[in-house]
Motif scaffolding. Sequence first.
Motif, PDB file in Angstrom:
ATOM      1  N   GLY A 163       0.809  -1.214   0.000  1.00 55.89           N
ATOM      2  CA  GLY A 163       0.000   0.000   0.000  1.00 55.89           C
ATOM      3  C   GLY A 163       0.845   1.269   0.000  1.00 55.89           C
ATOM      4  O   GLY A 163       2.009   1.271  -0.397  1.00 55.89           O
ATOM      5  N   PHE A 164       0.237   2.348   0.470  1.00 59.83           N
ATOM      6  CA  PHE A 164       0.884   3.653   0.504  1.00 59.83           C
ATOM      7  C   PHE A 164       1.562   3.851   1.858  1.00 59.83           C
ATOM      8  O   PHE A 164       0.901   3.818   2.902  1.00 59.83           O
ATOM      9  N   VAL A 165       2.878   4.050   1.816  1.00 59.48           N
ATOM     10  CA  VAL A 165       3.684   4.161   3.031  1.00 59.48           C
ATOM     11  C   VAL A 165       4.495   5.454   2.957  1.00 59.48           C
ATOM     12  O   VAL A 165       5.093   5.756   1.917  1.00 59.48           O
TER      13      VAL A 165
ATOM     14  N   GLY B 155      12.602   0.571  -7.423  1.00 59.11           N
ATOM     15  CA  GLY B 155      11.855   1.707  -7.960  1.00 59.11           C
ATOM     16  C   GLY B 155      12.808   2.862  -8.203  1.00 59.11           C
ATOM     17  O   GLY B 155      14.000   2.651  -8.451  1.00 59.11           O
ATOM     18  N   PRO B 156      12.312   4.077  -8.060  1.00 60.35           N
ATOM     19  CA  PRO B 156      13.149   5.247  -8.353  1.00 60.35           C
ATOM     20  C   PRO B 156      14.236   5.507  -7.313  1.00 60.35           C
ATOM     21  O   PRO B 156      15.193   6.229  -7.586  1.00 60.35           O
ATOM     22  N   GLY B 157      14.116   4.933  -6.147  1.00 64.93           N
ATOM     23  CA  GLY B 157      15.111   5.140  -5.094  1.00 64.93           C
ATOM     24  C   GLY B 157      15.790   3.834  -4.736  1.00 64.93           C
ATOM     25  O   GLY B 157      15.722   2.855  -5.489  1.00 64.93           O
ATOM     26  N   PRO B 158      16.444   3.793  -3.579  1.00 63.92           N
ATOM     27  CA  PRO B 158      17.124   2.569  -3.154  1.00 63.92           C
ATOM     28  C   PRO B 158      16.152   1.384  -3.050  1.00 63.92           C
ATOM     29  O   PRO B 158      14.990   1.555  -2.669  1.00 63.92           O
ATOM     30  N   ALA B 159      16.619   0.224  -3.414  1.00 70.38           N
ATOM     31  CA  ALA B 159      15.793  -0.987  -3.322  1.00 70.38           C
ATOM     32  C   ALA B 159      15.397  -1.219  -1.865  1.00 70.38           C
ATOM     33  O   ALA B 159      16.128  -0.871  -0.934  1.00 70.38           O
TER      34      ALA B 159
ATOM     35  N   HIS C 111      10.996  -3.371   4.406  1.00 73.25           N
ATOM     36  CA  HIS C 111      11.967  -2.514   5.095  1.00 73.25           C
ATOM     37  C   HIS C 111      12.124  -1.228   4.283  1.00 73.25           C
ATOM     38  O   HIS C 111      12.597  -1.258   3.149  1.00 73.25           O
ATOM     39  N   VAL C 112      11.716  -0.115   4.893  1.00 73.25           N
ATOM     40  CA  VAL C 112      11.693   1.183   4.219  1.00 73.25           C
ATOM     41  C   VAL C 112      12.848   2.038   4.729  1.00 73.25           C
ATOM     42  O   VAL C 112      13.090   2.109   5.939  1.00 73.25           O
ATOM     43  N   GLY C 113      13.534   2.695   3.803  1.00 73.32           N
ATOM     44  CA  GLY C 113      14.630   3.592   4.180  1.00 73.32           C
ATOM     45  C   GLY C 113      14.106   4.874   4.806  1.00 73.32           C
ATOM     46  O   GLY C 113      12.896   5.079   4.941  1.00 73.32           O
ATOM     47  N   THR C 114      14.998   5.742   5.158  1.00 73.87           N
ATOM     48  CA  THR C 114      14.617   7.021   5.775  1.00 73.87           C
ATOM     49  C   THR C 114      13.942   7.927   4.749  1.00 73.87           C
ATOM     50  O   THR C 114      14.108   7.757   3.539  1.00 73.87           O
ATOM     51  N   ALA C 115      13.183   8.915   5.254  1.00 70.26           N
ATOM     52  CA  ALA C 115      12.513   9.868   4.367  1.00 70.26           C
ATOM     53  C   ALA C 115      13.522  10.593   3.486  1.00 70.26           C
ATOM     54  O   ALA C 115      13.246  10.894   2.324  1.00 70.26           O
TER      55      ALA C 115
ATOM     56  N   THR D  92      13.310   7.517  -2.075  1.00 66.19           N
ATOM     57  CA  THR D  92      12.655   8.356  -3.076  1.00 66.19           C
ATOM     58  C   THR D  92      11.200   7.940  -3.264  1.00 66.19           C
ATOM     59  O   THR D  92      10.886   6.754  -3.326  1.00 66.19           O
ATOM     60  N   ALA D  93      10.310   8.932  -3.372  1.00 68.75           N
ATOM     61  CA  ALA D  93       8.894   8.662  -3.614  1.00 68.75           C
ATOM     62  C   ALA D  93       8.713   8.061  -5.008  1.00 68.75           C
ATOM     63  O   ALA D  93       9.436   8.401  -5.949  1.00 68.75           O
ATOM     64  N   GLY D  94       7.750   7.159  -5.145  1.00 69.44           N
ATOM     65  CA  GLY D  94       7.447   6.532  -6.440  1.00 69.44           C
ATOM     66  C   GLY D  94       6.982   5.102  -6.238  1.00 69.44           C
ATOM     67  O   GLY D  94       6.822   4.620  -5.114  1.00 69.44           O
ATOM     68  N   ASN D  95       6.745   4.420  -7.334  1.00 68.60           N
ATOM     69  CA  ASN D  95       6.275   3.037  -7.303  1.00 68.60           C
ATOM     70  C   ASN D  95       7.449   2.066  -7.308  1.00 68.60           C
ATOM     71  O   ASN D  95       8.394   2.223  -8.100  1.00 68.60           O
ATOM     72  N   TYR D  96       7.369   1.072  -6.463  1.00 68.62           N
ATOM     73  CA  TYR D  96       8.404   0.040  -6.341  1.00 68.62           C
ATOM     74  C   TYR D  96       7.751  -1.315  -6.602  1.00 68.62           C
ATOM     75  O   TYR D  96       6.597  -1.538  -6.207  1.00 68.62           O
ATOM     76  N   SER D  97       8.463  -2.204  -7.238  1.00 65.09           N
ATOM     77  CA  SER D  97       7.925  -3.545  -7.464  1.00 65.09           C
ATOM     78  C   SER D  97       9.056  -4.557  -7.545  1.00 65.09           C
ATOM     79  O   SER D  97      10.217  -4.215  -7.752  1.00 65.09           O
ATOM     80  N   GLY D  98       8.689  -5.792  -7.404  1.00 66.24           N
ATOM     81  CA  GLY D  98       9.646  -6.899  -7.474  1.00 66.24           C
ATOM     82  C   GLY D  98       8.860  -8.195  -7.419  1.00 66.24           C
ATOM     83  O   GLY D  98       7.644  -8.219  -7.603  1.00 66.24           O
ATOM     84  N   SER D  99       9.550  -9.266  -7.152  1.00 69.15           N
ATOM     85  CA  SER D  99       8.862 -10.556  -7.116  1.00 69.15           C
ATOM     86  C   SER D  99       9.338 -11.368  -5.906  1.00 69.15           C
ATOM     87  O   SER D  99      10.361 -11.078  -5.313  1.00 69.15           O
TER      88      SER D  99
END
Length: 165
Positions: A54-56, A111-115, A143-147, A151-158
Amino acid sequence: MITKMQSRSLALAAATIAVGLGSHQALATSQTGTAKAAIVAAIVLTENTNMNFGFVIPGAGAGTAALATTGTVTPTGVTYLNGAAAGAWTATGTSGQPMVVTLDASDTITGPGPAMTIDTFTTDAPATFTSGSVSFHVGATLHVGTAAAQTAGNYSGSYTVTVNY
């Protein structure tokens, strides 16, 4: 006489050996065994709903969003808004057979920022193909990095789900 005696001894020894060999064959036996096989259907695995955290919103420090198999999210050091869904799966196999689900140790989404790492996978899968076709869910921890870093954006993987008998 010694020659006759030796001849008799040799003849007696030969007869004893012949009888002895014959008695071993008389002790041998045979038995017919039974061979069996059970054919089970190949397992078919289908993803019905993608896992979605979701949105985090990242926090000042690194944090996590733990997604339960029920679809609820427990945020730690991040803000969860909405939109989460546990991964939903259907497995079809032979009714009554055991069902073993194996999940990855960890994976990443990019996504646009660090994995970001996803790990601590969980499932509510049953232990048996009760009716030949079963549905189950998969959750995990994001596991989410610091603000400042994430980077804001959509992330995906498998991630991989394996089902065996």
